[in-house]
Design a protein around this motif. Structure first.
Motif: not given
Ligand code: IMP
Ligand code: MG
Length: 187
Positions: A75-77, A103-112, A134-136, A155-158, A161-164
């Motif tokens: 996760r891009p931090q 997509e599984d999740i759009v978080d920061t949006g960078f990947t998408t 969607d974690r806006t 909150r980080f979720v699994v 399809g979403l993993d830790y």
């Molecule tokens: P973004 O580029 O920040 O939008 O991140 C997207 C990617 O981060 C997702 O495709 C996931 O692989 C991962 N990610 C972000 N949040 C979570 C989470 O809560 N659980 C699991 N994976 C996550």
């Protein structure tokens, strides 16, 4: 209720809630793309479970294809945000097709955003985004989400399809990981 695995704090959406919502979104997609050539593009590995459930519930003919990405540092931090590359490309061209990125999740949006830009360059007829989560609140770059199943808090979720650390993808529900078991830099 079945016993939850170790390190799971609580369920956010049950398997039944997820299934019901996927049916609703599939109906929206079927209506919107009726009569067109829909192709679902899944991002390995996170979106596989969502994509297959969605595809089964969509009532119009469709094709599927997959790509895999690797993001540097997860996760891009901290590291340069949005550092993503395609590790496995699509099998087929998407020129002149109606494409829905799953997509599984759009978080920061960078990947998408990276994937949208890459796919847009290949000349699809249309290009939409459908995400399970969607974690806006964490959005840094704006991306146009056309379909989403659930908005979630920070909150980080699994599960679904979403993993830790590559675990928990096969959970049917979407669940919050116990913060005590969670090292943010290992996501
Ligand atoms: P973004 O580029 O920040 O939008 O991140 C997207 C990617 O981060 C997702 O495709 C996931 O692989 C991962 N990610 C972000 N949040 C979570 C989470 O809560 N659980 C699991 N994976 C996550
Ligand atoms: Mg991941």
């Amino acid at each position: 209720m079945t016993r939850l695995p170790d390190n799971i704090e609580r369920v956010v959406f049950t398997e039944e809630q997820v299934s019901a919502r996927i049916q609703e979104v599939a109906a929206e997609i079927s209506a919107k793309y009726d009569g067109r050539d829909l192709k679902l593009i899944g991002v390995l590995k996170g979106s596989v479970f969502f994509l297959t459930a969605l595809a089964r519930a969509i009532t119009i003919p469709l094709k599927i294809d997959f790509l895999a990405i690797s993001s540097f540092g997860g996760r891009p931090q901290g590291a340069t945000p949005g550092m993503v590359r395609i590790a496995k490309d699509l099998d087929d061209p998407i020129h002149d097709e109606d494409v829905l990125l799953i997509e599984d999740i759009v978080d920061t949006g960078f990947t998408t955003r990276y994937l949208l830009q890459t796919l847009a360059g290949r000349g699809p007829r249309s290009l939409g985004i459908c995400t399970l989560l969607d974690r806006t609140v964490r959005r840094i770059v704006q991306v146009p989400v056309d379909f989403r199943c659930f908005e979630i808090p920070d909150r980080f979720v699994v599960g679904c399809g979403l993993d830790y650390k590559q675990l928990y993808r096969n959970l049917g529900c979407i669940a919050v990981l116990d913060p005590a078991a969670f090292e943010p830099d290992k996501r």
